[in-house]
Design an enzyme around this catalytic site. Structure first.
Site, mmCIF file in Angstrom:
data_model
loop_
_atom_site.group_PDB
_atom_site.id
_atom_site.type_symbol
_atom_site.label_atom_id
_atom_site.label_comp_id
_atom_site.label_asym_id
_atom_site.label_seq_id
_atom_site.Cartn_x
_atom_site.Cartn_y
_atom_site.Cartn_z
ATOM 1 N N ASP A 191 -3.617 -13.174 -6.154
ATOM 2 C CA ASP A 191 -1.932 -13.017 -5.925
ATOM 3 C C ASP A 191 -0.971 -13.214 -6.946
ATOM 4 O O ASP A 191 0.151 -13.953 -6.814
ATOM 5 C CB ASP A 191 -1.850 -14.210 -4.622
ATOM 6 C CG ASP A 191 -2.987 -14.378 -3.699
ATOM 7 O OD1 ASP A 191 -3.207 -13.110 -3.219
ATOM 8 O OD2 ASP A 191 -3.442 -15.568 -3.393
ATOM 9 N N LYS B 66 -0.464 -8.338 -8.664
ATOM 10 C CA LYS B 66 -0.976 -7.213 -9.347
ATOM 11 C C LYS B 66 -0.659 -6.066 -8.839
ATOM 12 O O LYS B 66 -0.571 -4.901 -9.539
ATOM 13 C CB LYS B 66 -2.432 -7.418 -9.398
ATOM 14 C CG LYS B 66 -2.924 -8.384 -10.187
ATOM 15 C CD LYS B 66 -4.644 -8.336 -9.958
ATOM 16 C CE LYS B 66 -4.915 -8.868 -8.512
ATOM 17 N NZ LYS B 66 -4.794 -10.223 -7.868
ATOM 18 N N GLY C 90 -5.052 -8.183 -0.911
ATOM 19 C CA GLY C 90 -3.909 -7.853 -0.276
ATOM 20 C C GLY C 90 -2.703 -7.703 -1.418
ATOM 21 O O GLY C 90 -2.447 -8.551 -1.785
ATOM 22 N N HIS C 91 -2.633 -6.327 -1.676
ATOM 23 C CA HIS C 91 -1.828 -5.961 -2.845
ATOM 24 C C HIS C 91 -0.482 -5.272 -2.071
ATOM 25 O O HIS C 91 -0.599 -4.507 -1.245
ATOM 26 C CB HIS C 91 -2.603 -4.908 -3.538
ATOM 27 C CG HIS C 91 -3.561 -5.293 -4.377
ATOM 28 N ND1 HIS C 91 -4.453 -4.551 -5.096
ATOM 29 C CD2 HIS C 91 -3.964 -6.579 -4.416
ATOM 30 C CE1 HIS C 91 -5.513 -5.284 -5.575
ATOM 31 N NE2 HIS C 91 -5.187 -6.484 -5.416
ATOM 32 N N GLN D 226 -8.385 -9.676 -6.646
ATOM 33 C CA GLN D 226 -8.659 -11.342 -6.862
ATOM 34 C C GLN D 226 -8.368 -11.503 -8.423
ATOM 35 O O GLN D 226 -7.401 -10.945 -8.786
ATOM 36 C CB GLN D 226 -10.110 -11.726 -6.376
ATOM 37 C CG GLN D 226 -10.204 -11.762 -4.915
ATOM 38 C CD GLN D 226 -10.731 -10.290 -4.452
ATOM 39 O OE1 GLN D 226 -11.634 -9.699 -5.172
ATOM 40 N NE2 GLN D 226 -10.220 -9.922 -3.342
ATOM 41 N N THR E 139 -15.080 -15.609 -4.843
ATOM 42 C CA THR E 139 -15.422 -14.584 -4.104
ATOM 43 C C THR E 139 -16.748 -13.887 -4.706
ATOM 44 O O THR E 139 -17.360 -14.584 -5.361
ATOM 45 C CB THR E 139 -14.344 -13.583 -4.025
ATOM 46 O OG1 THR E 139 -14.346 -12.491 -3.196
ATOM 47 C CG2 THR E 139 -14.173 -12.752 -5.554
ATOM 48 N N ARG F 243 -0.178 -20.975 0.737
ATOM 49 C CA ARG F 243 -0.935 -21.077 -0.685
ATOM 50 C C ARG F 243 -0.782 -22.385 -1.234
ATOM 51 O O ARG F 243 0.435 -22.691 -1.061
ATOM 52 C CB ARG F 243 -0.362 -19.553 -1.661
ATOM 53 C CG ARG F 243 -0.768 -18.260 -1.156
ATOM 54 C CD ARG F 243 -0.462 -17.416 -2.087
ATOM 55 N NE ARG F 243 -0.630 -15.952 -1.603
ATOM 56 C CZ ARG F 243 0.159 -15.134 -1.908
ATOM 57 N NH1 ARG F 243 1.269 -15.007 -2.243
ATOM 58 N NH2 ARG F 243 -0.153 -13.829 -1.245
#
Ligand code: IMP
Length: 417
Positions: free
Chosen positions: A13, A16, A40-41, A216, A231, A297
């Protein structure tokens, strides 16, 4: 033209998506090599806001081919939804190429994630990514190429369902429906499957511009991250070799993206987490809610021990520091330059999660600023405290911060001298 990688230098997060989208403007290929729908980009452009999970963000540019390489865990159902969302925004259809070796996330993977409890224990994104990679390593997975053998697909699914029964799962699992859906996806993908590695190697040999988009971040890497709170793929530069089959010495630039603070979703140690007003400020002003799951977050100060480690593991050639504007208004900005573990000062990142959980950050406190950064476009325009913060980071991690981001827009990137 360069070959470059854009990688997360924290726990994901880091923004990127925006950086990769800007950098891919003239790229011929934009390659996803790890992870899947857990990523999730976010991209904000003339068509609106796109939340990309599996489609490489570079593929939003006409003329750039989005490659889904074999290191990904691919959910075809989710991919179809993502493409539909892009269509609804009126975007041109992205041009995509798929590795036939990419492993598929199947409905039973998500069920297994819940049954095994990893979703709760690790705080995963519940997208079936971990179980898909597990099956890959256990040599019982299903790859895109395997969809050409209908009988084999059915066998794989029947075996998986039988295994779920052994684990006590009793609900019906629609095998035939799943087989039909998979075969129909395969028909739709047609000629887009295959030849990926050859095309990439050829492009690289010809000096074409290829961008590798990491998902990630370094601290979530299966081997180098805060295991087991990680992950299940290689999120570092090594993932380019592992997941796209490309020699990493082909890369001219390895760009790490970090925030001016730190966030983490899910469980696991986070020494600089701030549950007080500063952490709340970061979450509220930075809108720190997961792009995939919507979870709030966890927020805290920039951890230079962790960032230094991410720079080393990845051999980063430069950093992009995002979300500097979020810190505006705080009276001080804290930077963790070392840990105190069992009373001893330590500057390296520990291997064991338990050791990291016991780490007490040693902070350097720098003055904050009140000036609005959102319209700043050159390094000299930035207030002195911001310049000082950036120099401090560069000095302590040994990698130049070449760009900072001062707002969500793509024009809000400031190139530094
Ligand atoms: P999984 O990747 O769904 O198996 O989740 C494992 C860990 O990685 C959890 O802590 C997730 O919150 C985290 N994670 C996975 N993908 C992302 C991401 O794109 N950004 C931030 N955290 C992620």
């Amino acid at each position: 033209m360069p070959a470059l990688a854009v990688l997360g230098a924290q726990w994901g997060d880091e923004a990127k998506g925006k950086v990769a989208h800007v950098l891919a403007r003239d790229a011929q290929f934009s390659v996803r090599f790890n992870g899947g729908p857990n990523a999730g980009h976010t991209v904000q452009d003339g068509y609106g806001m796109a939340r990309m999970h599996q489609v490489p963000v570079g593929a939003l540019h006409p003329g750039c081919v989005g490659v889904l390489a074999h290191g990904m865990a691919l959910d075809l159902w989710a991919l179809w939804e993502e493409l539909e969302d892009l269509r609804e925004q009126g975007r041109p259809e992205p041009v995509l190429a798929f590795s036939p070796r990419v492993h598929l996330i199947l409905p039973h993977h998500k069920l297994r994630e819940e049954l095994e409890g990893s979703a709760q224990r690790i705080g995963t994104t519940r997208r079936g990514v971990g179980p898909c990679y597990e099956d890959r390593a256990a040599r019982r997975g299903l790859r895109l190429a395997d969809l050409d053998d209908e009988k084999g697909v059915r066998n794989t699914l029947e075996r998986a369902v039988a295994e779920l029964r052994v684990r006590g799962y009793r609900d019906e699992l629609p095998i035939e429906q799943t087989v039909d859906a998979l075969l129909s996806f395969r028909r739709e993908l047609g000629e887009r499957v295959g030849g990926v590695r050859d095309r990439l190697e050829h492009a690289l040999s010809e000096g074409k511009y290829v961008l590798f988009e990491g998902a990630q971040g370094a601290l979530l890497d299966l081997d180098w991250g805060t295991y087991p709170y990680v992950t299940s793929s290689t999120t570092t530069v090594h993932g380019v070799g592992w997941g796209a089959g490309i020699r990493t010495d082909r890369l001219d630039r390895v760009i790490g993206v970090c925030k001016a603070y730190t966030t983490r979703v899910g469980e696991g140690p986070f020494p600089t987490e701030d549950r007080g007003p500063s952490g709340r400020h970061m979450r509220d002003v930075g809108r720190e809610y997961g792009a995939t799951t919507g979870r709030p977050r966890r927020c805290g100060w920039l951890d230079l021990v962790a960032l230094r480690y991410a720079c080393e593991i990845n051999g980063l050639t430069e950093l992009v520091m995002s979300k500097l504007d979020v810190l505006t208004g705080l009276s001080e900005v804290w930077l963790c330059d070392a840990y105190r573990i069992a009373g001893t000062r330590q500057e390296h990142f520990p291997t064991r999660a338990a050791e990291l959980s016991a780490a007490v950050p040693v902070y350097e406190r720098l003055p904050g600023w009140r000036a609005d950064l959102s319209r700043k476009r050159t390094g000299d325009d930035l207030p002195r405290p911001v310049q000082r913060l950036v120099s401090f980071v560069e000095d302590r991690v040994g990698v130049p911060v070449k760009t900072v981001s001062v707002g969500p827009g793509e024009e809000q990137l400031v190139a530094l001298g």
